[in-house]
Motif scaffolding. Sequence first.
Motif, mmCIF file in Angstrom:
data_model
loop_
_atom_site.group_PDB
_atom_site.id
_atom_site.type_symbol
_atom_site.label_atom_id
_atom_site.label_comp_id
_atom_site.label_asym_id
_atom_site.label_seq_id
_atom_site.Cartn_x
_atom_site.Cartn_y
_atom_site.Cartn_z
ATOM 1 N N ASN A 26 0.792 -1.227 0.000
ATOM 2 C CA ASN A 26 0.000 0.000 0.000
ATOM 3 C C ASN A 26 0.826 1.278 0.000
ATOM 4 O O ASN A 26 0.271 2.374 0.156
ATOM 5 C CB ASN A 26 -0.959 -0.007 1.192
ATOM 6 C CG ASN A 26 -2.049 -1.012 0.998
ATOM 7 O OD1 ASN A 26 -2.921 -0.839 0.154
ATOM 8 N ND2 ASN A 26 -1.994 -2.115 1.738
ATOM 9 N N MET A 27 2.116 1.155 -0.179
ATOM 10 C CA MET A 27 2.994 2.329 -0.114
ATOM 11 C C MET A 27 2.669 3.355 -1.198
ATOM 12 O O MET A 27 2.576 4.551 -0.912
ATOM 13 C CB MET A 27 4.443 1.902 -0.206
ATOM 14 C CG MET A 27 5.413 2.997 0.118
ATOM 15 S SD MET A 27 7.060 2.281 0.325
ATOM 16 C CE MET A 27 8.028 3.743 0.108
ATOM 17 N N ALA A 28 2.472 2.918 -2.429
ATOM 18 C CA ALA A 28 2.160 3.853 -3.515
ATOM 19 C C ALA A 28 0.808 4.512 -3.282
ATOM 20 O O ALA A 28 0.659 5.733 -3.447
ATOM 21 C CB ALA A 28 2.179 3.127 -4.857
ATOM 22 N N LEU A 29 -0.175 3.731 -2.875
ATOM 23 C CA LEU A 29 -1.494 4.294 -2.591
ATOM 24 C C LEU A 29 -1.416 5.285 -1.438
ATOM 25 O O LEU A 29 -2.067 6.336 -1.466
ATOM 26 C CB LEU A 29 -2.488 3.177 -2.273
ATOM 27 C CG LEU A 29 -3.917 3.623 -1.976
ATOM 28 C CD1 LEU A 29 -4.517 4.366 -3.162
ATOM 29 C CD2 LEU A 29 -4.769 2.421 -1.605
ATOM 30 N N GLY A 30 -0.607 4.987 -0.438
ATOM 31 C CA GLY A 30 -0.447 5.894 0.695
ATOM 32 C C GLY A 30 0.074 7.258 0.276
ATOM 33 O O GLY A 30 -0.345 8.286 0.810
ATOM 34 N N ALA A 31 0.982 7.271 -0.687
ATOM 35 C CA ALA A 31 1.500 8.554 -1.178
ATOM 36 C C ALA A 31 0.396 9.380 -1.820
ATOM 37 O O ALA A 31 0.322 10.605 -1.637
ATOM 38 C CB ALA A 31 2.637 8.307 -2.174
ATOM 39 N N ILE A 32 -0.492 8.716 -2.533
ATOM 40 C CA ILE A 32 -1.615 9.417 -3.169
ATOM 41 C C ILE A 32 -2.595 9.912 -2.112
ATOM 42 O O ILE A 32 -3.043 11.065 -2.150
ATOM 43 C CB ILE A 32 -2.300 8.496 -4.196
ATOM 44 C CG1 ILE A 32 -1.323 8.144 -5.321
ATOM 45 C CG2 ILE A 32 -3.564 9.158 -4.754
ATOM 46 C CD1 ILE A 32 -1.778 7.015 -6.221
ATOM 47 N N VAL A 33 -2.914 9.063 -1.159
ATOM 48 C CA VAL A 33 -3.870 9.426 -0.105
ATOM 49 C C VAL A 33 -3.375 10.619 0.704
ATOM 50 O O VAL A 33 -4.135 11.553 0.978
ATOM 51 C CB VAL A 33 -4.172 8.213 0.806
ATOM 52 C CG1 VAL A 33 -4.950 8.634 2.049
ATOM 53 C CG2 VAL A 33 -4.923 7.153 0.033
ATOM 54 N N ILE A 34 -2.098 10.627 1.075
ATOM 55 C CA ILE A 34 -1.580 11.732 1.880
ATOM 56 C C ILE A 34 -1.585 13.033 1.083
ATOM 57 O O ILE A 34 -1.790 14.124 1.633
ATOM 58 C CB ILE A 34 -0.190 11.409 2.480
ATOM 59 C CG1 ILE A 34 0.130 12.327 3.660
ATOM 60 C CG2 ILE A 34 0.904 11.500 1.446
ATOM 61 C CD1 ILE A 34 -0.656 12.053 4.892
ATOM 62 N N THR A 35 -1.408 12.940 -0.222
ATOM 63 C CA THR A 35 -1.458 14.126 -1.078
ATOM 64 C C THR A 35 -2.878 14.689 -1.104
ATOM 65 O O THR A 35 -3.078 15.906 -1.000
ATOM 66 C CB THR A 35 -0.972 13.776 -2.495
ATOM 67 O OG1 THR A 35 0.361 13.257 -2.403
ATOM 68 C CG2 THR A 35 -0.965 14.990 -3.399
ATOM 69 N N ILE A 36 -3.873 13.824 -1.209
ATOM 70 C CA ILE A 36 -5.276 14.263 -1.185
ATOM 71 C C ILE A 36 -5.627 14.829 0.183
ATOM 72 O O ILE A 36 -6.344 15.834 0.289
ATOM 73 C CB ILE A 36 -6.208 13.101 -1.580
ATOM 74 C CG1 ILE A 36 -5.957 12.709 -3.046
ATOM 75 C CG2 ILE A 36 -7.671 13.466 -1.349
ATOM 76 C CD1 ILE A 36 -6.589 11.403 -3.464
ATOM 77 N N GLU A 37 -5.120 14.205 1.243
ATOM 78 C CA GLU A 37 -5.368 14.725 2.593
ATOM 79 C C GLU A 37 -4.820 16.138 2.736
ATOM 80 O O GLU A 37 -5.478 17.024 3.277
ATOM 81 C CB GLU A 37 -4.746 13.823 3.647
ATOM 82 C CG GLU A 37 -4.960 14.346 5.060
ATOM 83 C CD GLU A 37 -4.238 13.531 6.121
ATOM 84 O OE1 GLU A 37 -4.057 14.079 7.226
ATOM 85 O OE2 GLU A 37 -3.846 12.390 5.851
ATOM 86 N N LEU A 38 -3.618 16.361 2.254
ATOM 87 C CA LEU A 38 -3.033 17.697 2.349
ATOM 88 C C LEU A 38 -3.832 18.703 1.538
ATOM 89 O O LEU A 38 -4.046 19.834 1.980
ATOM 90 C CB LEU A 38 -1.568 17.672 1.909
ATOM 91 C CG LEU A 38 -0.785 18.972 2.076
ATOM 92 C CD1 LEU A 38 -0.846 19.490 3.518
ATOM 93 C CD2 LEU A 38 0.656 18.768 1.650
ATOM 94 N N ALA A 39 -4.318 18.289 0.384
ATOM 95 C CA ALA A 39 -5.169 19.174 -0.425
ATOM 96 C C ALA A 39 -6.408 19.584 0.366
ATOM 97 O O ALA A 39 -6.784 20.764 0.374
ATOM 98 C CB ALA A 39 -5.577 18.488 -1.729
ATOM 99 N N SER A 40 -7.014 18.623 1.046
ATOM 100 C CA SER A 40 -8.223 18.942 1.821
ATOM 101 C C SER A 40 -7.896 19.848 3.006
ATOM 102 O O SER A 40 -8.701 20.720 3.364
ATOM 103 C CB SER A 40 -8.926 17.671 2.283
ATOM 104 O OG SER A 40 -8.178 16.989 3.244
#
Length: 90
Positions: A26-40
């Motif tokens: 899940n490392m690659a997905l985690g990078a995407i999720v944290i980017t979306i979290e920061l956007a929010s």
Amino acid sequence: MEKYEEFTKGFISACKDILTKNELDNMALGAIVITIELASRFLGDHITGDKYFRIHRENHNLDRARCQIRLAQDMLKKYDAMCDIVRKYS
């Protein structure tokens, strides 16, 4: 992708003995999720009056949110390649 690969290589090298298969998967997905979290978080701060993140101009946090969303969109397009990089070093 070069920066992601260098980060991944270093992170996995430093943590290889403690990372689980699930974490690596899940490392690659985690990078995407944290980017979306920061956007929010940037967008939420913009909406509530820019009280958390320091701004240097009007709509700074709004622009930051938009940039993070674009980054996440780009990362989604490159998700398979990101997963390949994780597999390469794990």
